[in-house]
Write a protein that holds these residues in place. Sequence first.
Motif, PDB file in Angstrom:
ATOM      1  N   ASN A  13       0.830  -1.207   0.000  1.00  0.00           N
ATOM      2  CA  ASN A  13       0.000   0.000   0.000  1.00  0.00           C
ATOM      3  C   ASN A  13       0.865   1.257   0.000  1.00  0.00           C
ATOM      4  O   ASN A  13       0.591   2.235  -0.713  1.00  0.00           O
ATOM      5  CB  ASN A  13      -0.918   0.003   1.219  1.00  0.00           C
ATOM      6  CG  ASN A  13      -2.008  -1.054   1.120  1.00  0.00           C
ATOM      7  OD1 ASN A  13      -2.374  -1.474   0.031  1.00  0.00           O
ATOM      8  ND2 ASN A  13      -2.522  -1.479   2.270  1.00  0.00           N
ATOM      9  N   SER A  14       1.939   1.225   0.800  1.00  0.00           N
ATOM     10  CA  SER A  14       2.847   2.366   0.854  1.00  0.00           C
ATOM     11  C   SER A  14       3.538   2.574  -0.489  1.00  0.00           C
ATOM     12  O   SER A  14       3.686   3.703  -0.966  1.00  0.00           O
ATOM     13  CB  SER A  14       3.886   2.143   1.951  1.00  0.00           C
ATOM     14  OG  SER A  14       4.830   3.192   1.971  1.00  0.00           O
ATOM     15  N   TYR A  15       3.939   1.470  -1.120  1.00  0.00           N
ATOM     16  CA  TYR A  15       4.576   1.531  -2.443  1.00  0.00           C
ATOM     17  C   TYR A  15       3.635   2.169  -3.459  1.00  0.00           C
ATOM     18  O   TYR A  15       4.036   3.026  -4.251  1.00  0.00           O
ATOM     19  CB  TYR A  15       4.961   0.116  -2.869  1.00  0.00           C
ATOM     20  CG  TYR A  15       5.549   0.010  -4.250  1.00  0.00           C
ATOM     21  CD1 TYR A  15       6.922   0.119  -4.455  1.00  0.00           C
ATOM     22  CD2 TYR A  15       4.744  -0.192  -5.374  1.00  0.00           C
ATOM     23  CE1 TYR A  15       7.466   0.027  -5.717  1.00  0.00           C
ATOM     24  CE2 TYR A  15       5.280  -0.288  -6.642  1.00  0.00           C
ATOM     25  CZ  TYR A  15       6.644  -0.183  -6.802  1.00  0.00           C
ATOM     26  OH  TYR A  15       7.171  -0.270  -8.064  1.00  0.00           O
ATOM     27  N   THR A  16       2.364   1.769  -3.428  1.00  0.00           N
ATOM     28  CA  THR A  16       1.377   2.304  -4.374  1.00  0.00           C
ATOM     29  C   THR A  16       1.205   3.803  -4.197  1.00  0.00           C
ATOM     30  O   THR A  16       1.146   4.564  -5.183  1.00  0.00           O
ATOM     31  CB  THR A  16       0.032   1.590  -4.186  1.00  0.00           C
ATOM     32  OG1 THR A  16       0.210   0.184  -4.371  1.00  0.00           O
ATOM     33  CG2 THR A  16      -1.001   2.108  -5.184  1.00  0.00           C
ATOM     34  N   GLN A  17       1.141   4.270  -2.951  1.00  0.00           N
ATOM     35  CA  GLN A  17       0.991   5.701  -2.698  1.00  0.00           C
ATOM     36  C   GLN A  17       2.217   6.475  -3.162  1.00  0.00           C
ATOM     37  O   GLN A  17       2.108   7.581  -3.697  1.00  0.00           O
ATOM     38  CB  GLN A  17       0.743   5.940  -1.203  1.00  0.00           C
ATOM     39  CG  GLN A  17      -0.599   5.422  -0.703  1.00  0.00           C
ATOM     40  CD  GLN A  17      -1.768   5.983  -1.497  1.00  0.00           C
ATOM     41  OE1 GLN A  17      -1.868   7.199  -1.732  1.00  0.00           O
ATOM     42  NE2 GLN A  17      -2.651   5.092  -1.954  1.00  0.00           N
TER      43      GLN A  17
END
Length: 387
Positions: A13-17
């Motif tokens: 999720n952090s990577y996507t953001q």
Amino acid sequence: MPLDFIDLQNHINSYTQDVLHFQKQIKEQTMQALEDLQRFSSDLQILRVHGERAQKRVALPVTENPSESISSSLPDINYNIVSIDGSQIVPDPHAFPLLALVNIGIIQFPAGQHPLKPITRSKLYTYKELFEEANLISEDLVNLDRDVMEMEYLKEYSLKTSQPTIALRDGMLELYHEPRSEHWYREKVEEYTRYLNELKEHNVITAGYVDKPRSRSLITLIDSRLEQSAGSNGVVSRFPNITDTHVFSLLLEPAQRSAIFETRVPAKIPPYNQEQKPIFYFFYLNVSQTAKPWVVRVEIPDWVASDDVMVNLLHFSLLEQCAIMGSKPYPYCLHRAHETAVVHQHEKTELENQITSRLIQAGAEMEEESYKQAAKDLAPHTKTERR
């Protein structure tokens, strides 16, 4: 142990953001860089002066407006194409037998004819050549050997044709490796330069094709112009997240090229002696046939950059070759050269087996692979249930 995908969800999720934020920055920086380029392009001389002061690799405008795009015209002459690509096997310290190999694929397209039968030229390193002061040779040395061999055979087969001939290699035309002081390194650089000069003597249209380039030399030029105008020290780039490709993806329509730029390298990072240093140029080319751009970098030497007929012929031929490959454009001649050059795993295994067999027949003392490699080669452990 397998990956713990539950634990990784927060990281994903952090990577996507991060990606979304990064893409937003790229769009903003690209628009600003293009605006600055268009503003500065009215005076090429001033732009060159600012670029020459840069302490990094930088793109210098020559005679064409850097913010304009250029289309090719249909040439009125036939031309030959000679294309080269190479592959290599780097020695693995954990394996036996130790092995290094360079394999070159050569494809020739005579003017108005079907391509000739592919040619392969190979170099299997001798056992002595595998070592440098008791250490295994590096991957960089093998890659340097491949680059020099590619240029040697590009020269050899291009000079067998009538002119005009386009000599095309995959990757940069400039021999760009980490500068080193060893005698063998200087010899390789001089050898590569000699082959280039022979191509120049015969007016061969020589080029390197870089697919999906990551160069920032134009961005460095824009940064330098902004920094020196503002009197800043130039430590922080105003466009840290973008490459030249981002700018030209907005500027170039399908089949159009950019202006030609000179590659300027500060004297403190020399791949060549300044006295013999070849001058390399480049342009960007949108080879896409759709609204979605695909911008590549085409590197050329000085004698091509100064000849409008040669540049147009190269421009046209690359578009023609890329069109053969359809929706994912890439020069067909280079694709064929790659197919010819690549060494498949089964071929590598067969070569290892033949060398091992010959060593046994000759009575050589057999070395073992590392125990680390032996452990890796074991089948995965499986747990058995206790009854």
